[in-house]
Design an enzyme around this catalytic site. Structure first.
Site, short mmCIF file in Angstrom:
data_model
loop_
_atom_site.label_atom_id
_atom_site.label_comp_id
_atom_site.label_asym_id
_atom_site.label_seq_id
_atom_site.Cartn_x
_atom_site.Cartn_y
_atom_site.Cartn_z
CB SER A 120 -24.38 -21.82 21.28
OG SER A 120 -23.99 -22.81 20.51
CE1 TYR A 180 -20.28 -18.61 21.54
CE2 TYR A 180 -20.26 -21.18 21.58
CZ TYR A 180 -20.50 -20.04 21.01
OH TYR A 180 -21.55 -19.71 20.31
#
Length: 258
Positions: A138, A151
């Site tokens: 990501s 995250y």
């Protein structure tokens, strides 16, 4: 690399970009193993496959599940030409409000799940002196934002792991790619952002899942080391690397929308 008759395992294939990428790979002639926890969702995805495929109930967060799952794949096909480590999830909360167990759980799935699956295929790929590993990271792994400490840490780990592994396996003809997308319009946010606040703030910036799925297929075909999406996010990541203090000041209001 031609995808015709290649055996490709896609984790997290029951929905979102995993399901789309699996179907695109199938359209290009690959034999696709759809791996995820939900058999019912996998069956729905499998119904749209153009070529040969296999449903594999697999929990990347569990050692035994991964070990037995890949034994089944090798017993069926004898090889895995490409592994797409896509399984993962996120939850957004301020650091001091996020329970420690959530840090453990997210790291276990997003990072250790990738490690487990890679462990299962790498010895065979080294023996064959070929193979592709595509890890879905990501842009969050490069640019940290408020309410995403857990995250972001998992995706940063994915990027670091991928960079180091790429150096280890180069001499075996194995490629390691990372896909680093920004926010995508998928069910990911049903869990990550249940009240819809973040989605509402970044709706203009969110990418269609088809765009990211195409990048995943491209990485499978070419072995490209890294793909950042969208391009402006990739440029922002480079700015962070060069001028972290300035980038923090400039981007604070722009990025902290959760």
């Amino acid at each position: 690399m031609s995808l015709n008759n290649k055996v490709i395992v896609v984790t997290g294939a029951s929905s979102g970009i995993g399901a789309l990428a699996a179907q695109m790979l199938s359209e290009q002639g690959a034999t696709v193993v759809l791996a995820a926890r939900s058999a019912d969702k996998l069956k729905a995805v499998n119904s749209g496959m153009m070529g040969p495929s296999m449903i594999l109930e697999l929990d990347v967060g569990n050692d035994d599940s991964v070990e037995q799952g890949f034994k089944t794949v090798y017993a069926e096909f004898g090889r895995v030409d490409c592994l797409v480590n896509n399984a993962g999830y996120g939850k957004f909360a301020y650091f001091d409000e996020m329970p420690l167990q959530e840090f453990d759980d997210m790291m276990n799935v997003n990072y250790m799940g990738m490690v487990r699956c890679t462990k299962a295929v790498l010895p065979h790929m080294k023996e064959a002196r070929s193979g592709r590993i595509v890890n879905i990271a990501s842009i969050a792994g490069k640019i940290g934002t408020s309410k995403s400490t857990s995250y972001t840490a998992t995706k940063h780990a994915v990027l670091g792991f991928s960079s180091a592994l790429r150096q280890e396996v180069r001499e075996y003809g194995i490629t390691v790619s990372t896909i680093n997308p920004g926010p995508i319009d998928t069910p990911f946010f049903n869990l990550a952002d249940p009240d819809g606040h973040y989605v509402a703030n970044v709706k203009w910036f969110m990418m269609k899942p088809e765009r990211v799925a195409k990048a995943m297929v491209s990485a499978v075909r070419t072995g490209t080391a890294e793909i950042n999406l969208p391009r402006i996010a990739g440029a922002g990541a480079k700015l962070y690397q060069l001028f972290p203090r300035l980038a923090d000041l400039v981007s604070y209001r722009m990025l902290n929308k959760k």
